[in-house]
Design an enzyme around this catalytic site. Sequence first.
Site, PDB file in Angstrom:
ATOM      1  N   HIS A  30       6.067 -12.119   5.452  1.00 31.81           N
ATOM      2  CA  HIS A  30       5.871 -11.595   4.099  1.00 31.81           C
ATOM      3  C   HIS A  30       7.215 -11.284   3.480  1.00 31.81           C
ATOM      4  CE1 HIS A  30       5.594  -8.338   7.068  1.00 31.81           C
ATOM      5  NE2 HIS A  30       6.193  -7.543   6.174  1.00 31.81           N
ATOM      6  N   GLU A  63       6.542  -4.668  10.924  1.00 35.19           N
ATOM      7  CA  GLU A  63       5.320  -4.048  11.431  1.00 35.19           C
ATOM      8  C   GLU A  63       4.143  -5.012  11.430  1.00 35.19           C
ATOM      9  OE1 GLU A  63       4.703  -0.638   8.980  1.00 35.19           O
ATOM     10  OE2 GLU A  63       6.327   0.518   9.899  1.00 35.19           O
ATOM     11  N   VAL A  64       4.121  -5.906  10.464  1.00 33.38           N
ATOM     12  CA  VAL A  64       3.009  -6.858  10.350  1.00 33.38           C
ATOM     13  C   VAL A  64       3.537  -8.246  10.691  1.00 33.38           C
ATOM     14  CG1 VAL A  64       1.260  -7.842   8.837  1.00 33.38           C
ATOM     15  CG2 VAL A  64       1.911  -5.440   8.568  1.00 33.38           C
ATOM     16  N   ILE A  99       0.825  -1.211   0.000  1.00 36.67           N
ATOM     17  CA  ILE A  99       0.000   0.000   0.000  1.00 36.67           C
ATOM     18  C   ILE A  99       0.861   1.265   0.000  1.00 36.67           C
ATOM     19  CG2 ILE A  99      -0.205   0.361   2.514  1.00 36.67           C
ATOM     20  CD1 ILE A  99      -3.246   0.684   2.051  1.00 36.67           C
ATOM     21  N   ASN A 104      11.670  -8.716   6.554  1.00 39.08           N
ATOM     22  CA  ASN A 104      11.910  -8.059   7.835  1.00 39.08           C
ATOM     23  C   ASN A 104      11.454  -8.997   8.945  1.00 39.08           C
ATOM     24  OD1 ASN A 104      12.993  -5.596   6.915  1.00 39.08           O
ATOM     25  ND2 ASN A 104      10.951  -4.820   6.435  1.00 39.08           N
TER      26      ASN A 104
HETATM   27  P1  5GP Z   1       7.036  -4.802   7.421  1.00 38.65           P
HETATM   28  O1  5GP Z   1       7.479  -3.466   7.979  1.00 38.65           O
HETATM   29  O2  5GP Z   1       6.203  -5.567   8.421  1.00 38.65           O
HETATM   30  O3  5GP Z   1       8.179  -5.618   6.867  1.00 38.65           O
HETATM   31  O4  5GP Z   1       6.145  -4.495   6.169  1.00 38.65           O
HETATM   32  C1  5GP Z   1       4.779  -4.305   6.231  1.00 38.65           C
HETATM   33  C2  5GP Z   1       4.354  -3.729   4.903  1.00 38.65           C
HETATM   34  O5  5GP Z   1       2.949  -3.817   4.814  1.00 38.65           O
HETATM   35  C3  5GP Z   1       4.747  -2.256   4.724  1.00 38.65           C
HETATM   36  O6  5GP Z   1       5.601  -2.119   3.571  1.00 38.65           O
HETATM   37  C4  5GP Z   1       3.403  -1.559   4.537  1.00 38.65           C
HETATM   38  O7  5GP Z   1       3.439  -0.527   3.588  1.00 38.65           O
HETATM   39  C5  5GP Z   1       2.488  -2.685   4.114  1.00 38.65           C
HETATM   40  N1  5GP Z   1       1.098  -2.510   4.481  1.00 38.65           N
HETATM   41  C6  5GP Z   1       0.631  -2.070   5.696  1.00 38.65           C
HETATM   42  N2  5GP Z   1      -0.720  -2.057   5.692  1.00 38.65           N
HETATM   43  C7  5GP Z   1      -1.105  -2.500   4.460  1.00 38.65           C
HETATM   44  C8  5GP Z   1      -2.389  -2.711   3.863  1.00 38.65           C
HETATM   45  O8  5GP Z   1      -3.451  -2.509   4.455  1.00 38.65           O
HETATM   46  N3  5GP Z   1      -2.406  -3.171   2.576  1.00 38.65           N
HETATM   47  C9  5GP Z   1      -1.237  -3.422   1.886  1.00 38.65           C
HETATM   48  N4  5GP Z   1      -1.368  -3.870   0.628  1.00 38.65           N
HETATM   49  N5  5GP Z   1      -0.018  -3.241   2.431  1.00 38.65           N
HETATM   50  C10 5GP Z   1       0.043  -2.785   3.701  1.00 38.65           C
END
Ligand code: 5GP
Length: 125
Positions: A110, A105-106, A41, A97
């Site tokens: 992924h 963050e999630v 996103i 990550n």
């Molecule tokens: P992390 O920081 O966990 O490695 O990456 C999480 C990713 O999820 C981030 O790049 C962020 O932009 C993406 N993201 C967060 N919320 C959403 C969402 O609601 N939809 C999509 N498609 N991506 C998201």
Amino acid sequence: MTEKSPAASRSEGCLFCGIVAGDIPATVVRESESTLAFRDINPKAPQHILVIPKAHYADVAALAGTDPVLAGELLAAVAEVAAGAGLADGGYRVIFNTGPNAGQEVAHVHAHVLGGAPLGPMVCR
Ligand code: 5GP
Ligand code: ZN
């Protein structure tokens, strides 16, 4: 008949489990029985696609330690997504990550697939 282990069930409140379930919209670019790929996103490169297992695992260590076959399917999906996005020739970066120091963050494993332009050096600061 194969049954999913409890570890592979949906995790309540997980954003990406919500995308898998169709409760949260996403721009899906590839789907298989066990994986889903959709556009980030907040893209950090011209092409920024997230590739996930449909089953919930918190991070790559939990996935690989519990279901290495699925981990392999996830990597195969990464390569197919990259090729499908036209990134195979120019190259691309794959990032998992993992944990707070990486800024995860999630908490649903992924792969970030990034490409479409020179990405520069990996920066750690
Ligand atoms: P992390 O920081 O966990 O490695 O990456 C999480 C990713 O999820 C981030 O790049 C962020 O932009 C993406 N993201 C967060 N919320 C959403 C969402 O609601 N939809 C999509 N498609 N991506 C998201
Ligand atoms: Zn999840």
